[in-house]
Design a protein around this motif. Structure first.
Motif, mmCIF file in Angstrom:
data_model
loop_
_atom_site.group_PDB
_atom_site.id
_atom_site.type_symbol
_atom_site.label_atom_id
_atom_site.label_comp_id
_atom_site.label_asym_id
_atom_site.label_seq_id
_atom_site.Cartn_x
_atom_site.Cartn_y
_atom_site.Cartn_z
ATOM 1 N N GLN A 170 5.172 5.820 4.460
ATOM 2 C CA GLN A 170 4.956 4.482 3.918
ATOM 3 C C GLN A 170 4.748 3.476 5.047
ATOM 4 O O GLN A 170 3.808 2.680 5.021
ATOM 5 C CB GLN A 170 6.146 4.074 3.051
ATOM 6 C CG GLN A 170 6.262 4.983 1.834
ATOM 7 C CD GLN A 170 7.179 4.426 0.753
ATOM 8 O OE1 GLN A 170 7.453 3.238 0.695
ATOM 9 N NE2 GLN A 170 7.648 5.302 -0.122
ATOM 10 N N GLU A 194 -0.873 1.396 -7.382
ATOM 11 C CA GLU A 194 -1.841 0.300 -7.253
ATOM 12 C C GLU A 194 -2.461 0.321 -5.858
ATOM 13 O O GLU A 194 -3.639 0.012 -5.690
ATOM 14 C CB GLU A 194 -1.158 -1.052 -7.522
ATOM 15 C CG GLU A 194 -0.890 -1.233 -9.008
ATOM 16 C CD GLU A 194 -0.212 -2.574 -9.345
ATOM 17 O OE1 GLU A 194 0.006 -2.804 -10.535
ATOM 18 O OE2 GLU A 194 0.090 -3.357 -8.422
ATOM 19 N N PHE A 195 -1.664 0.690 -4.893
ATOM 20 C CA PHE A 195 -2.182 0.783 -3.532
ATOM 21 C C PHE A 195 -3.325 1.801 -3.468
ATOM 22 O O PHE A 195 -4.390 1.540 -2.909
ATOM 23 C CB PHE A 195 -1.047 1.168 -2.575
ATOM 24 C CG PHE A 195 -1.475 1.180 -1.152
ATOM 25 C CD1 PHE A 195 -1.381 0.041 -0.377
ATOM 26 C CD2 PHE A 195 -2.004 2.332 -0.582
ATOM 27 C CE1 PHE A 195 -1.798 0.046 0.940
ATOM 28 C CE2 PHE A 195 -2.427 2.337 0.728
ATOM 29 C CZ PHE A 195 -2.325 1.195 1.490
ATOM 30 N N ASP A 222 5.617 5.136 -7.439
ATOM 31 C CA ASP A 222 5.885 4.118 -8.449
ATOM 32 C C ASP A 222 4.624 3.262 -8.619
ATOM 33 O O ASP A 222 3.566 3.556 -8.047
ATOM 34 C CB ASP A 222 7.128 3.290 -8.080
ATOM 35 C CG ASP A 222 6.906 2.445 -6.829
ATOM 36 O OD1 ASP A 222 5.801 2.487 -6.254
ATOM 37 O OD2 ASP A 222 7.854 1.743 -6.431
ATOM 38 N N ALA A 223 4.743 2.209 -9.431
ATOM 39 C CA ALA A 223 3.567 1.390 -9.740
ATOM 40 C C ALA A 223 2.947 0.821 -8.460
ATOM 41 O O ALA A 223 1.719 0.718 -8.348
ATOM 42 C CB ALA A 223 3.963 0.264 -10.693
ATOM 43 N N ILE A 224 3.790 0.478 -7.500
ATOM 44 C CA ILE A 224 3.283 -0.111 -6.257
ATOM 45 C C ILE A 224 2.443 0.897 -5.485
ATOM 46 O O ILE A 224 1.313 0.618 -5.069
ATOM 47 C CB ILE A 224 4.465 -0.619 -5.407
ATOM 48 C CG1 ILE A 224 5.079 -1.843 -6.099
ATOM 49 C CG2 ILE A 224 4.031 -0.929 -3.981
ATOM 50 C CD1 ILE A 224 6.297 -2.397 -5.409
ATOM 51 N N ASP A 225 2.973 2.114 -5.321
ATOM 52 C CA ASP A 225 2.213 3.148 -4.604
ATOM 53 C C ASP A 225 0.891 3.431 -5.328
ATOM 54 O O ASP A 225 -0.141 3.644 -4.701
ATOM 55 C CB ASP A 225 3.024 4.448 -4.520
ATOM 56 C CG ASP A 225 4.323 4.282 -3.726
ATOM 57 O OD1 ASP A 225 4.274 3.796 -2.595
ATOM 58 O OD2 ASP A 225 5.388 4.650 -4.262
ATOM 59 N N THR A 231 1.306 3.648 6.692
ATOM 60 C CA THR A 231 0.116 3.536 5.850
ATOM 61 C C THR A 231 -0.567 2.182 6.043
ATOM 62 O O THR A 231 0.016 1.142 5.785
ATOM 63 C CB THR A 231 0.495 3.736 4.370
ATOM 64 O OG1 THR A 231 0.991 5.067 4.218
ATOM 65 C CG2 THR A 231 -0.717 3.556 3.473
ATOM 66 N N THR A 254 -5.184 2.868 -5.926
ATOM 67 C CA THR A 254 -6.319 2.355 -6.692
ATOM 68 C C THR A 254 -7.136 1.397 -5.830
ATOM 69 O O THR A 254 -8.373 1.478 -5.783
ATOM 70 C CB THR A 254 -5.817 1.600 -7.946
ATOM 71 O OG1 THR A 254 -4.947 2.468 -8.655
ATOM 72 C CG2 THR A 254 -6.958 1.170 -8.837
ATOM 73 N N ASP A 255 -6.455 0.511 -5.129
ATOM 74 C CA ASP A 255 -7.164 -0.439 -4.269
ATOM 75 C C ASP A 255 -7.956 0.305 -3.203
ATOM 76 O O ASP A 255 -9.092 -0.042 -2.880
ATOM 77 C CB ASP A 255 -6.165 -1.395 -3.595
ATOM 78 C CG ASP A 255 -5.498 -2.325 -4.610
ATOM 79 O OD1 ASP A 255 -5.981 -2.402 -5.750
ATOM 80 O OD2 ASP A 255 -4.487 -2.961 -4.248
ATOM 81 N N ARG A 256 -7.339 1.339 -2.666
ATOM 82 C CA ARG A 256 -7.991 2.111 -1.627
ATOM 83 C C ARG A 256 -9.243 2.792 -2.162
ATOM 84 O O ARG A 256 -10.294 2.793 -1.530
ATOM 85 C CB ARG A 256 -7.005 3.154 -1.089
ATOM 86 C CG ARG A 256 -7.581 4.061 -0.040
ATOM 87 C CD ARG A 256 -8.067 3.271 1.124
ATOM 88 N NE ARG A 256 -8.116 4.082 2.329
ATOM 89 C CZ ARG A 256 -8.230 3.586 3.539
ATOM 90 N NH1 ARG A 256 -8.307 2.292 3.707
ATOM 91 N NH2 ARG A 256 -8.284 4.371 4.574
#
Ligand code: HEM
Ligand code: SF4
Lengths: 552, 172
Positions: A151, A10-11, A5-8, A154, A13-15
């Protein structure tokens, strides 16, 4: 399957932004290789003999066609047109340029793939039964729990600097296809007396230079307490695991030193102090994850497919393929299809970009967009209709992927060895190729039956040689490559560590020795005995004689 | 004297930061003469001399090595101002457990300080485990520290910072 989902997203992307920044600093000379090393290792990037190697996580060995196509594209664009599947259900690219890595990570993130925690002293990619959701043997779907663990683990703030790496495997079936007992923590789904679901929790398994089979810490843990219990084990390990010697730093050494009773006592005591309410996953989130693995809409089909039966009757090749590579599915009219990456003469576990594209197409068209990786370095199409088997077989055959040898002598596990690995003492791939050629005659291979041969290029045991029916370990003897044979190991539900057969052999003597072992077995086996069963009945002696009498 | 970075604001939210702080504490070795003022002592020295020091009007901190258990301080924590957790190497992750236990199990509300091989790459993990003061070994500035600690917009597990976890964000 689980979709990000969007949260996974964005995570990820940050990484990937974080790593892009770090690579830029390295390329600009702001970071030395020494300073950069721990950062790249956090992203699965190793420096090997010839180039950088990138290890991509395939959580619980599960992929969709889009992801497989993307891996093919990466292999074509940034590597030499192929990738290597590992015994931990991961994929490695062996010819990567540092400057390309940020772009590769971005390309992976677009399809929800990453290289997080594929190296370093952290909780590694969680592995599971590759037949999950397809086999009738299953008590519960191990992917649900693997995703829960993925999850939770991580970038875990407390457990990212453990004494050593930490590997967890999960299975819901009685047949162990995930080498669960060779893991730091192994989880077997079990039905409780109340018909609830729980886990048998085992810990302290491991390979490397001191192999151990995991022992039971708790025979039944209610499933909803998985995270608090795993936290307790990891906390005991993080605090008390040895840090003075990397060869004694795995949890197996702690478990062996304390004894399983004392280790268990410490874990239970710690668990008693953890607030389950804070540590365990809330039921709503568990339901959300479980829903992602809901049974796909299978068609209602007859048990027997006439189209398939007709094609089979006409094709001995299809018959052989079905005998060896096709396994029963829980739904009538469907089958599980294993795709062997062990064609005779090939590098075990290698797949070309073109082959990956073929598998992606077949997975999308015939297997509900679901593709799996096995720890034996093969692929699986878990949901193929019997009606479609002839077409799938034909397409695999055209791509060189229809070798009918699953669990036979030529289905060899081998690590990259001296051809790629900076730690290797000896080559593993050419030995595997030599042996496979001895069983190139498929009638002979089938006559021998199940025989798991596994090769490691050094004592780190990435090729699982300790838990092989016939294990082969590459050693360095005064600058020459030698190979030590061991017999009687198993990584399956009857897990055991193999015993060394005798003095090491030079490279050219290995394949003939395997031949001699197999001939001895054929001579002394009774009934339906597998090689392993015969060994367990008669012991080392007859095999020793067969190899060393012949070598003299 | 090493420079000290302190967290500002509440690490459970999005607005916390970090700034240079005046470090009133002196690290005192086991064989050093005791200076005036606020001190950080080894666990052994604290256990020997702590009672007397705490009855002086100075603030006391204790330095805990990774192989020492923070539970040994359980009784004294309400009177301690600082617990300094040592990282002899950044790879030695035991202090993360110690920090979480101090915050989540032993209810320590004083300063939990990271000392030793303290690197900005670890800022996020440290803040999540309950550290709120840092003696960086890599010349990190508060700006770099803040940036590193904010690198990930989402987290997947509950920890001492009480940040909202991915599954709590999803439940909204
Ligand atoms: C080429 C780069 C690789 C390097 C540098 C490497 C390094 C290592 C080392 C040092 C160990 C021993 C760890 C220990 O005993 O604590 C190990 C174990 C292992 N590696 Fe690798 N490895 C590599 C590739 C692979 C590949 C290609 C596979 C899969 C085929 C793999 C799977 C494993 C497994 C299953 C273990 C045993 C885990 C255990 O000890 O329980 N590795 N590796
Ligand atoms: S077993 Fe040794 S040679 Fe083989 S991949 Fe692992 S570290 Fe390299």
């Amino acid at each position: 399957m689980y979709l990000y989902d969007a949260i996974d997203r964005e995570f990820l992307t940050d990484r990937s932004n974080e790593f892009r920044h770090q690579v830029a600093r390295r390329l600009a000379g702001e970071l030395t290789e020494d300073q950069f090393k721990p950062l790249r290792l956090m992203n699965g990037l190793y420096l090997q003999l010839h180039a950088y190697m990138l290890r991509i996580a395939i959580p619980y060995g599960s992929l969709n066609s889009r992801q497989v196509r993307r891996l093919a594209w990466i292999g074509r664009t940034y590597d030499k047109g192929y990738g290597h599947f590992t015994t931990r259900q991961n994929l490695q690219f062996h010819w990567i340029k540092l400057k390309d890595v940020p772009d590769i990570l971005d390309a992976m993130a677009e399809v929800d793939l990453h290289a997080i925690q594929t190296s370093g002293n952290c909780i590694r990619n969680v592995t599971a039964d590759p037949y999950a959701g397809a086999t009738a043997e299953e008590i519960d779907d191990p992917r649900v729990w693997s995703e829960v663990l993925r999850q939770w683990s991580t970038l875990h703030p407390e457990f990212s600097f453990l004494p050593r790496k930490f590997k967890i495997a999960v299975t819901g079936a009685l047949t162990d296809r995930a080498a669960v007992k060779t893991h730091d923590i192994g989880l077997f789904l079990r039905k409780g007396r109340d018909d609830q679901i729980g886990f048998e929790v085992v810990a302290g398994g491991g390979q490397g230079r001191t192999p151990y089979i995991a022992q039971t810490v708790r025979s039944y843990l209610p499933a909803e307490h998985l995270l608090s219990y795993v936290e307790a084990i990891l906390r005991v390990y993080n605090r008390h695991g040895r840090r003075d010697n990397i060869y004694k730093a795995r949890i197996k050494i702690l478990v062996a030193a304390l004894g399983i009773e004392e280790f268990t006592r410490q874990v239970e005591e710690e668990w008693g102090k953890i607030s389950a309410e804070r540590a365990d996953l809330p039921a709503a989130e568990l339901d959300r994850i479980r829903a992602a693995f809901a049974q796909p809409r299978f068609e209602t089909l007859p048990d027997v497919s006439e189209a398939f039966e007709a094609a089979r009757a006409a094709s001995p090749a299809l018959q052989r393929f079905v005998r060896n590579n096709v396994k029963p599915h829980k739904v009538p009219g469907y089958a599980i299809v294993e795709v062997s990456l062990k064609a005779i003469g090939q590098t075990p576990g290698d797949a070309t970009a073109d082959q990956l594209d073929v598998v992606a197409d077949l997975g999308e068209r015939y297997s509900l967009d679901d593709i799996r990786v096995t720890h034996a370095q093969n692929l699986v199409l878990p949901h193929v209709k019997l009606d479609d088997l002839p077409a799938v077989h034909a397409a695999l055959e055209a791509a060189g992927l229809a070798t009918a040898n699953i669990d036979l002598a030529s289905d060899i596990i081998a690590c990259p060895g001296l051809d790629y690995c900076a730690l290797a003492n000896a080559r593993a791939i050419p030995i595997a190729q030599d042996i496979a050629r001895k069983f190139a005659d498929p009638d002979r291979a089938e006559k021998v039956g199940e025989l798991k041969i596994k090769i490691s290029g050094c004592i780190n045991a990435c090729g699982h040689h300790h838990v092989a029916h016939i294990g082969i370990l590459g050693v360095d003897k005064k600058g020459e490559e030698f190979y030590q044979l061991s017999l009687g190991g198993s990584g399956a539900e009857d897990a055991s560590i193999g015993k060394i057969l005798g003095p090491g052999l030079s490279a050219d003597k290995v394949a003939p020795a395997i031949d001699a072992l197999v001939e001895a077995y054929l001579h002394i086996r009774t009934g339906e005995e597998r090689f392993l069963d015969t060994y367990r009945r008669v012991g080392l002696e007859p095999f020793k004689e067969a190899v060393y009498a012949q070598a003299d | 004297m090493p420079k000290l970075i302190k967290l500002t604001g509440d690490p459970s939210g999005k607005d916390f930061g970090a700034e240079w702080a005046e470090d009133g504490f002196v690290h005192v070795g086991d064989d050093d003469a005791l200076p005036e003022g606020d001190v950080i002592l080894s666990l052994a020295r604290f256990q020997a001399e702590g009672e007397i020091l705490l009855s002086n009007s100075r603030r006391v901190g204790v330095r805990v090595e990774p192989d020492q258990e923070v539970e040994a301080l359980a009784y004294d924590l309400p009177r301690l101002s600082v617990v300094a957790l040592a990282f002899p190497k950044y790879r030695d992750g035991r202090a993360y457990t110690s920090a979480r236990l101090l915050r989540e199990r032993l209810g320590f509300t004083g300063q939990v300080r990271a000392v030793g091989d303290v690197l900005q790459e670890q800022a996020g993990f440290m803040v999540r485990c309950g550290f709120d003061a840092f003696e960086p070994a890599d010349g990190a500035t508060p700006e770099a520290w803040t940036k590193a600690a904010h690198r990930f917009r989402h987290v997947y597990q509950r920890a001492a910072d009480h940040r909202r976890v991915a599954f709590e964000e999803r439940a909204v």
